[in-house]
Design an enzyme around this catalytic site. Structure first.
Site, PDB file in Angstrom:
ATOM      1  N   HIS A 268       0.875  -1.185   0.000  1.00 40.67           N
ATOM      2  CA  HIS A 268       0.000   0.000   0.000  1.00 40.67           C
ATOM      3  C   HIS A 268       0.914   1.237   0.000  1.00 40.67           C
ATOM      4  O   HIS A 268       1.758   1.378  -0.877  1.00 40.67           O
ATOM      5  CB  HIS A 268      -0.920  -0.120   1.225  1.00 40.67           C
ATOM      6  CG  HIS A 268      -2.072   0.818   1.292  1.00 40.67           C
ATOM      7  ND1 HIS A 268      -2.486   1.589   0.241  1.00 40.67           N
ATOM      8  CD2 HIS A 268      -2.925   1.124   2.319  1.00 40.67           C
ATOM      9  CE1 HIS A 268      -3.545   2.316   0.619  1.00 40.67           C
ATOM     10  NE2 HIS A 268      -3.820   2.051   1.882  1.00 40.67           N
ATOM     11  N   HIS A 307      -2.492  -2.304  -9.514  1.00 41.77           N
ATOM     12  CA  HIS A 307      -3.449  -1.669  -8.618  1.00 41.77           C
ATOM     13  C   HIS A 307      -4.724  -2.484  -8.625  1.00 41.77           C
ATOM     14  O   HIS A 307      -5.123  -3.006  -9.662  1.00 41.77           O
ATOM     15  CB  HIS A 307      -3.749  -0.235  -9.090  1.00 41.77           C
ATOM     16  CG  HIS A 307      -4.338   0.609  -8.011  1.00 41.77           C
ATOM     17  ND1 HIS A 307      -5.672   0.615  -7.749  1.00 41.77           N
ATOM     18  CD2 HIS A 307      -3.759   1.446  -7.122  1.00 41.77           C
ATOM     19  CE1 HIS A 307      -5.893   1.441  -6.738  1.00 41.77           C
ATOM     20  NE2 HIS A 307      -4.755   1.954  -6.335  1.00 41.77           N
ATOM     21  N   ASP A 363       2.782   5.415  -6.555  1.00 40.05           N
ATOM     22  CA  ASP A 363       4.032   5.270  -5.821  1.00 40.05           C
ATOM     23  C   ASP A 363       5.247   5.106  -6.720  1.00 40.05           C
ATOM     24  O   ASP A 363       6.376   5.166  -6.243  1.00 40.05           O
ATOM     25  CB  ASP A 363       3.942   4.053  -4.878  1.00 40.05           C
ATOM     26  CG  ASP A 363       3.021   4.323  -3.704  1.00 40.05           C
ATOM     27  OD1 ASP A 363       3.035   5.459  -3.225  1.00 40.05           O
ATOM     28  OD2 ASP A 363       2.293   3.416  -3.298  1.00 40.05           O
TER      29      ASP A 363
END
Ligand code: ACO
Length: 428
Positions: A268, A307, A363
């Site tokens: 995450h 994702h 990210d």
């Protein structure tokens, strides 16, 4: 004529059931009428990791994962990143509408004038080890803050909730900055309420002996945009944790510490840290093909890719790529960018990644900017948690106001032993 129902036939009994469809969903509780015998418990839906279960109705954030769309309260993320600022977006996410000029001025004033923390919070943080992970310090300190504001447990009072929300949004940059100064062995810097939200954060990170710290406007704006991009993301792992803990009527500091703990995991919000460590390990563009072979052989994950919801390019990653150039103009180009671009180039062409719809997520590029801005890698998850505070709190408020919500309590499919008699130790 079309009807908003679905008909299910249970082939065990031959019975059919007509279930209503609302907003393209069936209510899982309607499945309970499906039984073989009248005394059966009734049918459950089995969905580990909530892959196909909506746990709430929400009006905050909209994602279309196939098209790569993200909107807060209907406004596209691209427009907010271009034309708004973090505090305005925070107001929007919490209240549902953009603020008027007066409402914004009041909101900004309140946030920027509640940035100080109790001196005992500072002392509490000073007792962490010199090499404590900043996210560990952040999680523990947010939890500890509930003890400084015991009235926060009165979650039924809307005014009280507003005060805690304002405190949390105002104070998380201070806690985050203290964690940074701590690992650097530097004295903690108090907030400067004359600076913007992002500017004050930079002040608390960087200020040394200057009387008036002036943030670099390009870095201040870049950080503010990064905060906008991370402000909310509907029912992700951390937000689900916030709602689950909040559903037991825990106070918002305790619930948010749990949400931040969920965010810390490498799948995450901890992925940004892992991406940077991965890029450092690869080190050079020439090592990329061998690394990618390892990913395809399932030896490891390509961190920052994939994702649960986006099966297209994450729109936040696109915006981050653009602002990276602005940061590099001030701080110099991060050489790891070439490694990242080569990983992306191969991934977007290679069947393994294409077939699985694996695209860069938020990210993948955020760590490269953070590193160029001078942040140590361990600070990256904390940089995610600061802006996500508003999303967690807005979702918490929405959950408390929703009459359909109750204490979160999933069911299980029990596959263990049926009843059996205890065996004394001597007979085992
Ligand atoms: N590298 C290599 N393969 C991957 C990756 C990856 N990063 N992500 C998914 N896959 C593969 C899986 O092995 C699986 O392959 P299979 O069907 O042949 O078994 C397929 O793609 C589907 O992946 P799942 O793990 O089923 O997808 P899920 O929705 O459960 O996981 C997650 C999503 C956790 C984000 C995953 O893609 C991942 O681990 N990515 C790396 C970590 C990361 O970047 N996390 C940040 C997410 S963004 C955020 O939270 C802020």
């Amino acid at each position: 004529m079309s009807k908003d129902t679905v008909t299910i036939t249970d082939n065990r009994t031959g019975k059919t059931y007509e279930l209503p469809i609302t907003n393209d969903t069936i209510n899982a509780i309607d499945l309970r009428q499906i039984k073989v015998n009248p005394d059966d418990f009734g049918m459950l839906s089995y969905d580990p990791a909530f892959k196909n279960t909506a746990s709430t109705e929400s009006t905050i954030t909209y994602i279309d994962g196939d098209k790569g769309i993200l909107r807060y309260r209907g406004y596209p993320i691209e427009q907010l990143a271009e034309d708004s600022n973090y505090l305005e977006v925070a107001y929007l996410i919490l209240n549902g509408e953009l603020p008027t000029e007066t409402a914004y001025a009041e909101w900004e004033y309140e946030i920027l004038h509640h940035t100080f923390v109790h001196e005992n919070i500072k002392r509490f943080m000073q007792h962490f080890r010199y090499d404590a992970h900043p996210m560990g310090m952040f999680i523990a300190t947010v939890a500890a803050m509930s003890t400084f504001y015991p009235e926060c447990r009165n979650i039924a009072d809307p005014h009280n909730r507003e005060i805690q929300i304002m405190r949390l949004i105002a104070k998380v940059p201070t806690v985050a900055a203290f964690s940074y100064r701590h690992i650097r062995g530097l004295p903690y810097v108090y907030p400067d309420n004359d600076l913007s939200y992002a500017g004050n954060f930079l002040n608390m990170l960087d200020k040394m002996t200057e009387v008036n710290y002036k943030p670099n406007p390009v870095l201040e704006r870049a950080l503010d945009v990064l905060f906008i991009l991370h402000a909310d993301h509907e029912q992700n792992c951390g937000t689900a944790a916030m709602r689950v803990i909040g559903s037991s009527q825990a106070d918002p500091y305790t619930a948010m510490a749990g949400a931040a703990a969920a965010l810390f995991g490498p799948l995450h919000g901890g992925a940004n840290e892992k991406v940077l460590r991965m890029l450092l390990e690869i080190g050079d563009v020439k090592n990329v093909p061998a690394f990618m072979e390892g990913v395809k052989n399932r030896e490891r994950l390509l961190m920052g890719f994939g994702h649960r919801v986006y099966k297209n390019y994450d729109p936040r990653a696109k915006i981050i790529k653009r602002i990276a150039d602005e940061v590099f103009e001030v701080k110099g180009r991060n050489p790891l960018l070439d490694v990242a671009l080569e990983l992306e180039r191969i991934a977007l062409e290679d069947d393994f990644f294409v077939e699985r719809n694996l695209y860069p997520n938020v990210d993948f590029y955020s760590g490269i900017i953070y590193q160029a801005m001078g942040f140590p890698i361990s600070m990256f998850p904390v940089l995610f948690a600061i802006p996500r505070t508003v999303g967690w709190l807005a979702q918490w408020q929405e959950m408390l106001a929703d009459p359909a919500q109750k204490i979160a309590r999933p069911r299980q499919v029990y596959l263990g032993y049926d009843e059996r008699d205890f065996v004394p130790m001597a007979n085992r």
